[in-house]
Design an enzyme around this catalytic site. Structure first.
Site, short mmCIF file in Angstrom:
data_model
loop_
_atom_site.label_atom_id
_atom_site.label_comp_id
_atom_site.label_asym_id
_atom_site.label_seq_id
_atom_site.Cartn_x
_atom_site.Cartn_y
_atom_site.Cartn_z
N LYS A 1 0.83 -1.22 0.00
CA LYS A 1 0.00 0.00 0.00
C LYS A 1 0.86 1.26 0.00
O LYS A 1 0.61 2.19 -0.78
CB LYS A 1 -0.94 -0.03 1.21
CG LYS A 1 -2.06 1.00 1.16
CD LYS A 1 -1.60 2.35 1.57
CE LYS A 1 -2.70 3.38 1.54
NZ LYS A 1 -2.19 4.67 2.09
N PRO B 1 -3.70 2.12 -5.11
CA PRO B 1 -3.40 1.79 -3.71
C PRO B 1 -4.66 1.29 -2.99
O PRO B 1 -5.72 1.90 -3.11
CB PRO B 1 -2.94 3.13 -3.12
CG PRO B 1 -2.50 3.95 -4.29
CD PRO B 1 -3.40 3.53 -5.42
N ASP C 1 -6.24 0.82 0.38
CA ASP C 1 -6.34 1.03 1.82
C ASP C 1 -7.71 0.55 2.30
O ASP C 1 -8.53 0.10 1.51
CB ASP C 1 -6.13 2.50 2.17
CG ASP C 1 -7.06 3.39 1.37
OD1 ASP C 1 -8.27 3.15 1.37
OD2 ASP C 1 -6.58 4.30 0.70
#
Length: 267
Positions: free
Chosen positions: A205, A222, A224
């Site tokens: 990440k 990414p 998250d």
DNA sequence: GTACAGGTTCCGT
DNA sequence: ACGGAACCTGTA
């Protein structure tokens, strides 16, 4: 530098979407230390005014040459993205300094934005260079060499917690040349990710955030907790299926879609 | 006092 | 390989 009003550039959205941590509200606009100087930006009648002597830098930093309308049209494939774009369509992906981005996202691990900002400011204040602009005091982001000589315990006043040793590890690897951040520019995303992950505290990440926000690897997405949540809720796709889903749906523009969805997920 | 936060690492299966 | 706990600190 004056930029006429555009639906593709909103300061609040751009600075608030979690890609950067050093832009702060100041007066009727925003200010940030970028490199060795203070840049200011504010909305004025009919557009945006950016105060910085180096127009080429501003053009690169705000990614002004790119046609965001075209990108948004390319990924506007369903009602979810369309709704996300209503409140997030003015986000631009900033081209930020790799070293600052690396440290910032190491700090972001298991952390929240106000505290991330507080820690970064403390590090700049303690180990950066002091600069004065319009009578106000600012600090540059510390150089790798300035942190590499420190013991992790020296970061205690910045309250980094368990991340202190990761920051020092990053500083030492970059300052010594063991990791060459510049060389990542010409690598593809997978190569760059594997280099960045040699640094302690950098996993998938964090590496992906650096690839997207510093190296303009726009296909990177990414993942998250917010993104996992919203992709699960709105698209019915589980964590393990996200990569394939994103590649299929957004292609080379995954990173833009990530920013629009992320902004939307956080309301 | 306890839980949790934009993740990674370490230590168990 | 894969899942869960621990990690430092601040805030609810």
């Amino acid at each position: 530098m004056f930029l006429p009003h555009s639906q593709d550039f909103d300061l609040k959205q751009t600075f608030g979407c979690g890609q950067c941590f050093r832009w702060n509200a100041e007066g009727d606009g925003y200010a940030c230390v970028v490199g060795n100087c203070v840049i200011k930006a504010r909305g004025i009648d009919g557009g945006i005014e950016i105060d910085c002597p180096d127009e080429d830098f501003v053009t690169a930093y705000f990614d002004l040459k790119r046609n965001y309308s075209r990108i948004k049209n390319a990924i506007k494939k369903d009602a979810v993205i369309q709704k996300a774009l209503i409140g997030a369509g003015g986000i631009r992906l900033l081209k930020q300094d790799p070293w600052e981005t690396l440290v910032s996202f190491i700090i972001s691990a298991n952390n929240n934005i106000p505290r991330i900002k507080k820690i970064i400011e403390a590090l700049c204040c303690a180990f950066g260079k002091k600069i004065v602009s319009d009578g106000r005091v600012y600090y540059t982001f510390p150089e790798p060499g300035a942190l590499a000589i420190l013991d992790p315990s020296a970061l205690y006043p910045a309250r980094c917690g368990f991340r202190d040793k990761y920051i020092i590890d990053a500083a030492r690897k970059v300052a010594s040349g063991q990791i060459d951040l510049q060389s990542i520019r010409c690598m593809d995303a997978d190569e760059g990710r594997s280099v960045l992950k040699q640094i302690a505290g950098v996993g998938d990440k964090v590496a992906d955030c650096i690839l997207l926000f510093a190296y303009q690897k726009f296909e990177v997405f990414p993942k998250d907790v917010w993104i996992k949540r919203i992709v699960g809720e709105l698209y019915g796709v589980g964590d393990k299926g996200i990569d394939a889903f994103v590649r299929e749906k957004f292609g080379v523009y995954g990173g833009f879609a990530q920013q629009y969805l992320f902004h939307y997920a956080r309301g």
